[in-house]
Scaffold this active site. Structure first.
Site, PDB file in Angstrom:
ATOM      1  N   ASP A  50       0.744  -1.328  -0.225  1.00  0.00           N
ATOM      2  CA  ASP A  50      -0.102   0.095   0.113  1.00  0.00           C
ATOM      3  C   ASP A  50       0.857   1.182  -0.157  1.00  0.00           C
ATOM      4  OD1 ASP A  50      -2.735   0.660   0.540  1.00  0.00           O
ATOM      5  OD2 ASP A  50      -1.500   1.961   1.751  1.00  0.00           O
ATOM      6  N   LYS A  80      -2.965   5.164  -4.021  1.00  0.00           N
ATOM      7  CA  LYS A  80      -3.956   6.465  -3.677  1.00  0.00           C
ATOM      8  C   LYS A  80      -3.475   7.956  -4.458  1.00  0.00           C
ATOM      9  CE  LYS A  80      -3.689   4.618   0.813  1.00  0.00           C
ATOM     10  NZ  LYS A  80      -1.913   4.485   0.652  1.00  0.00           N
ATOM     11  N   HIS A 113      -7.540   9.772  -1.803  1.00  0.00           N
ATOM     12  CA  HIS A 113      -6.791   9.389  -0.511  1.00  0.00           C
ATOM     13  C   HIS A 113      -7.837  10.094   0.334  1.00  0.00           C
ATOM     14  CE1 HIS A 113      -2.465   9.228   1.103  1.00  0.00           C
ATOM     15  NE2 HIS A 113      -3.011   8.274   1.696  1.00  0.00           N
TER      16      HIS A 113
END
Length: 281
Positions: A50, A80, A113
């Site tokens: 991530d 993101k 995000h």
């Protein structure tokens, strides 16, 4: 020597399988340090990473993907969109930039995000996400830090329901309303700062459970998250903790343990409330 760990998957609302435990790289910079940490995570058995544009380490993650002996399809990659890139055309440019840094031709999960409701661009932003998804450039699309009202506003005009919402979620902030709404809408819950950035590790209830099970407080917190059904992405640049955080699948918490966790909710955040976060516009 690499480790074989069988990490369970969560089936997202579009049928895509996502590992329930991943490796977070927030604050792991520069790129060389991120590459080293991700390769250590791969060696420990993690198969999901991530990152985010704002973390400034997508290049480091990409280098780890290239340097590993794993097939691209073996690793679930999330990144993101940052706040100042919201807006239809900006999203498409930002996605291309992230793709180039990661050195891959697709992303597994792309997230908005923050909603940044003050600027009210997240609905337009989501239309661009839907195009990326329709074009097959991303396997699943989702959001991060969206509150119930943001989700409902998005869904008023969305064609695609977000696959997940990555939110601050830990023993002191159990997000009851949002968690229930996710279940109702078929949106997976993913926890950032699942350990409350360390603020919950000394809690006496958690320590008592950890001591009884012969585990660390971090391990029992992460196990609690998994048993709730959450996806978790703990971050560490320390090899021992990277390995400790994936050693979760040879023990379980009892119903009494889960009830004890439920009772320590305080509604306390370690990050900003999404309605107040308007950074970088």
């Amino acid at each position: 020597m690499s480790t074989t760990v069988s990490v369970p998957t969560v089936t997202l609302n579009n049928g895509v399988e996502m590992p329930q435990l991943g490796f977070g790289v927030w604050q792991i910079t520069p790129d060389e340090r991120a590459t080293e940490a991700v390769l250590t995570a791969f060696d420990a058995g993690y198969r999901a990473v991530d990152t985010a544009r704002i973390y400034t380490n997508e290049g480091g993650v990409g280098a780890a993907l290239e340097a590993s002996n794993l097939a691209r399809s073996d690793v679930f990659v999330t990144t993101k969109l940052w706040n100042n890139e919201q807006g239809y055309d900006s999203v498409l440019r930002a996605f291309d930039n992230s793709l180039a840094k990661l050195g891959t031709d697709y992303i597994d999960m792309y997230l908005v995000h923050w909603p940044v409701p003050f600027h009210n661009r997240y609905v337009e932003t989501w239309r661009a996400f839907e195009k990326l998804y329709a074009d097959g450039r991303v396997r699943a699309i989702g959001v991060s830090n969206f509150e119930p009202d943001h989700l409902r506003t998005l869904l008023d005009s969305a064609d695609v329901v977000p696959a997940l919402n990555q939110i601050e979620f830990h023993p002191y902030l159990q997000q009851h309303e949002l968690f229930a709404l996710h279940r109702e809408l078929g949106i997976a819950t993913e926890s950032w700062s699942p350990l409350g950035q360390g603020t919950v590790l000394g809690d006496p209830v958690i320590r008592a459970i950890a001591d009884r099970l012969g585990r660390t407080p971090a391990q029992v917190i992460l196990r609690w998250q998994l048993q709730l059904g959450n996806i978790v992405v703990p971050k560490s640049a320390t090899e021992s903790r990277i390995r400790e955080n994936i050693a979760l699948f040879d023990f379980e918490l009892s119903e009494d343990d889960m009830a004890a966790f439920a009772a320590i909710h305080r509604g306390e955040r370690v990050g900003q409330h999404p309605n107040d976060f308007i950074d970088d516009f």
